[in-house]
Design an enzyme around this catalytic site. Structure first.
Site, PDB file in Angstrom:
ATOM      1  N   ASP A  40       0.831  -1.202   0.000  1.00 36.26           N
ATOM      2  CA  ASP A  40       0.000   0.000   0.000  1.00 36.26           C
ATOM      3  C   ASP A  40       0.872   1.262   0.000  1.00 36.26           C
ATOM      4  O   ASP A  40       2.080   1.213   0.281  1.00 36.26           O
ATOM      5  CB  ASP A  40      -0.896  -0.028   1.238  1.00 36.26           C
ATOM      6  N   ASP A  45     -10.870   1.891  -3.367  1.00 31.48           N
ATOM      7  CA  ASP A  45     -11.372   1.599  -2.019  1.00 31.48           C
ATOM      8  C   ASP A  45     -12.890   1.543  -2.017  1.00 31.48           C
ATOM      9  O   ASP A  45     -13.498   1.127  -1.037  1.00 31.48           O
ATOM     10  CB  ASP A  45     -10.914   2.690  -1.036  1.00 31.48           C
TER      11      ASP A  45
HETATM   12  C1  GLA Z   1      -5.725   2.014   2.157  1.00 27.23           C
HETATM   13  C2  GLA Z   1      -6.155   0.864   1.279  1.00 27.23           C
HETATM   14  C3  GLA Z   1      -7.207   0.039   2.002  1.00 27.23           C
HETATM   15  C4  GLA Z   1      -6.648  -0.451   3.315  1.00 27.23           C
HETATM   16  C5  GLA Z   1      -6.161   0.720   4.133  1.00 27.23           C
HETATM   17  C6  GLA Z   1      -5.432   0.265   5.382  1.00 27.23           C
HETATM   18  O1  GLA Z   1      -6.746   2.937   2.304  1.00 27.23           O
HETATM   19  O2  GLA Z   1      -6.623   1.307   0.058  1.00 27.23           O
HETATM   20  O3  GLA Z   1      -7.613  -1.035   1.202  1.00 27.23           O
HETATM   21  O4  GLA Z   1      -5.609  -1.354   3.081  1.00 27.23           O
HETATM   22  O5  GLA Z   1      -5.276   1.555   3.417  1.00 27.23           O
HETATM   23  O6  GLA Z   1      -4.975   1.321   6.152  1.00 27.23           O
END
Ligand code: GLA
Length: 712
Positions: A451, A516
């Protein structure tokens, strides 16, 4: 040689590369007859001298450097302490070898060498352009340093009849929005300075004719394989020319070459088709599937994911997670991904990033009991990292505050309570490698979600130099180091959802987290947008909670599951609290995904032109013996009946057996008002393609999945 010519896929590309002249695209477009005389191109494109301009015709070059004298936005700007800014490159060597060519150019006045490497895919005709600049000066005093302010990888002339442009915009949780606009005189420019590919400026652009649609018409596509700052330009010049270019975008002083040093630009991937937008997309899909994704991943069915994020967020409890894993395995999940919250003091967004050791407080016996449980259920374990970042409240930051990108005492912009590490430093990269390597070595883990959750706002190193470009190169190197140490581990590229989904990162990773936003209605559009450049097999696509956490909308399981199925399917919801009947329906959808995933992930994609209330696409096997069409009703419609929908991509000569395989009759909400007519039956390919089928009247938020199989 005076010209280099490629004929591949649907296109011919001819580059003028006569020694002593500027390198230039002489022709790029519809395939030309083999016997066509290249000299005709010169004669037919020759321009007249007009009043009010220079006394000679200046042709655009691949570089469009300032020294060319062409009054248009420049593609190359460099200098040595304010001097030697006038480079004008001419070819000194051009070679072609099968599907590749290299054109070397030089400017002896400014002592710079510029090299173009061109590679054409013999089947699809997709072209890869990359370029590099070498500082030919000698000596090591500061006058010899070459500062590059601006460098498009290549500036490409596009046929002027492409009067429309499709650009990409968006935001967090709404990635891959398309804007189709009419060209105007002047410049369409998108400059991304976020330090990651970005949600709002995906580095892709398409030039098309007004009549170009999914099924037919001319289109040129450009994509920049780069995960950092970039510039996308389409310039409609007052001399009637149309130029498109892309390149990395630099902060001041970021690219400074000492004598003998070379800078390599990121690659532009350029395509042309006269068969519509979907045909152009298929060229890009082939490229990702054949050239970018690691062969081992490519050949393996893509496992169904379970992701813990929207189920528990930071609230990890080992017994609850084990119970979740039981439920996941029972509905057919194959990979269990433990998201953020398993390490250090990471109980919220506020602390712990950078401390990549399993939290004693949450996992007193380590991760092994959970992993054993997951693998004991027949699933693979996956885990979340955000290696490039650190929370100020972390052991790492307390020990090494100087490791973050920052500028002197300038206050950092707050952004998710985290700073960016200067991973271009060897000690920082070594630390991260050791931390990640230890977790992967000590545990049975087959998957990493990588990430990256903030922009790089003050990306300076301790000496005060800007480092966003170096950051991306260091990122690629770090991932490769991990891949070499752990060759069977698959890696996903996530950046707050789809903030880093380009072909640069895809050369080092195997999947992207598309967004997301798990709201299936929004997702239909996001996945459609992503499919302009990205194939379905790499698009992470999850079934989220019944009431979407991001949009607050409540969406049926039938809609959520069918939407996730047209990608790399996963689930991301609390399986302990979702209604049992929804889980049963989800299990049926997962079984359906497994049955059809080979087709979904390797077939040819045909998006279908529809009114806005429908999103429809088909995926057709290479031999045309099988196809799956997804028809999503996003909203209601005004007419009494929805449209007749053509089944694009089928073989006209074949007869197909059609089966409506979703919604799953026994479990789904009603799909249509009025009398049901069965869709199932045998139909001819030519009629399905050209006449299509009257879609059944359907409630909003319904997805029909229609499977077609060639009759033997
Ligand atoms: C980001 C990612 C999510 C999740 C969060 C965790 O927003 O896109 O899918 O993994 O971080 O903090």
């Amino acid at each position: 040689m005076d010209y280099i010519r490629f004929d591949a896929g649907e296109m011919t590309l001819i580059i003028a590369c006569k020694v002593g002249s500027a390198p230039a695209v002489a022709y790029w477009g519809e395939i030309l007859d083999e016997g066509s005389n290249i000299d005709d191109i010169r004669a037919l494109t020759e321009r007249q001298i007009v009043s009010g301009g220079a006394d000679i015709i200046i042709e655009p070059s691949l570089a469009m450097e300032v020294g060319l004298g062409y009054c248009a936005p420049s593609g190359f700007e460099a200098h040595r302490e304010g001097r030697a800014w006038d480079s004008h490159f001419t070819v000194f060597s051009a070679i072609k070898y099968n599907d590749s060519a290299q054109i070397q150019c030089r400017d002896t006045e400014t002592q710079i060498e510029l090299t173009y490497d061109i590679k054409v895919n013999p089947k699809t005709g997709l072209i890869q352009f990359s370029s590099s600049v070498t500082n030919l000066a000698t000596g090591d005093d500061h006058h010899t340093i070459l500062t590059i302010n601006k460098m498009a990888t290549a500036v490409l002339p596009i046929a002027g009849r492409m009067t429309e442009l499709i650009g990409f915009s968006g935001r967090w949780a709404d990635e891959f929005r398309r804007e189709r606009i009419k060209r105007f005189s002047g410049s369409y420019v998108r400059e991304n300075k976020r330090g990651r590919t970005s949600h709002d400026s995906f580095p892709g652009v398409i030039l098309a004719r007004p009549n170009t649609c999914e099924k037919s018409g001319e289109a040129y596509g450009l994509h920049l394989a780069w995960s950092g700052n970039h510039s996308v330009r389409v310039d409609s010049l007052m001399d009637g020319r149309l130029l498109a270019s892309m390149g990395a975008l630099f902060f001041p002083g970021e690219i400074r070459l000492k004598a003998g040093e070379t800078f390599h630009s990121p690659t532009i991937i350029a395509g042309y088709s006269n068969n519509g937008l979907s045909a152009l997309s298929r060229q890009y899909h082939d490229h990702v599937r054949q050239n970018l994704i690691a062969p081992a991943v490519r050949e393996r069915p893509r496992p169904v994911h379970y992701n813990s994020w929207e189920a528990v967020y930071f609230d990890h409890d080992i017994e609850e997670l084990k119970a979740m894993a039981d439920k996941a395995a029972a509905i057919g999940v194959e990979r269990f991904v433990l998201d953020d919250g398993w390490f250090g003091s990471r109980r919220s967004e506020k602390s712990g990033l950078g401390d990549w050791v399993v939290s004693d407080a949450i996992y007193p016996d380590g991760l092994k009991p959970l992993i054993d449980h997951v693998t004991g259920l027949g699933m693979e374990m996956g885990i979340w990292f955000e290696p490039e970042m650190v929370n100020p409240d972390s052991a790492l930051y307390r020990a090494h505050p100087d490791w973050v990108l920052h500028l002197r005492a300038r206050e950092q912009l707050p952004f998710r309570n985290q700073y960016v590490l200067d991973i271009s430093r060897q000690d920082v990269a070594d630390y991260l490698f050791q931390q990640i390597d230890a977790v992967l070595r000590d545990h049975d883990i087959g998957y990493v979600k990588w990430d990256m959750n903030r922009d790089l706002n003050h990306p300076g190193n301790v000496q005060g130099y800007a480092r966003p470009h170096a950051h991306v190169l260091a990122l690629y190197a770090l991932i490769e180091r991990i891949r070499i140490a752990h060759p069977t581990v698959e890696i996903e590229s996530c950046a707050s959802g789809g903030g880093r989904p380009d072909f640069g990162i895809l050369a080092h990773t195997d999947r992207v987290w598309t967004s997301d936003n798990n709201d299936a209605i929004d997702r239909q559009n996001i996945q459609k947008g992503a499919s302009f450049f990205l194939p379905l097999n790499i698009l992470g696509s999850h079934v989220g909670p019944k009431k979407c956490h991001i949009t607050g909308r409540t969406i049926s399981m039938a809609m959520r599951a069918a939407t996730a199925l047209m990608g790399h399917m996963g689930t991301e919801l609390n399986l302990l609290t979702e209604p049992q009947e929804d889980l049963e329906e989800l299990a049926i959808a997962i079984a359906l995904y497994k049955k059809h995933r080979a087709l979904i992930h390797s077939g040819d994609l045909y998006r279908i032109d529809t009114p806005q209330y429908i999103n429809a696409m088909g995926i057709v096997s290479r031999d045309k013996s099988e196809a799956l069409y997804s028809v999503a009703f996003l909203t209601g419609y005004h007419d009494t009946h929805p449209i007749m929908m053509p089944f694009l991509g089928l073989e006209a000569r074949y007869n197909y057996k059609m089966n409506a395989i979703w919604p799953n009759n026994s479990k789904s909400t009603p799909i249509s008002v009025g009398k049901e007519i069965s869709i199932d039956g045998y139909y001819s390919g030519t009629i399905l393609q050209n006449l299509g089928m009257q879609l059944p009247p359907s409630f909003p938020e319904t997805v029909h999945l229609l499977h077609l199989k060639k009759e033997d």
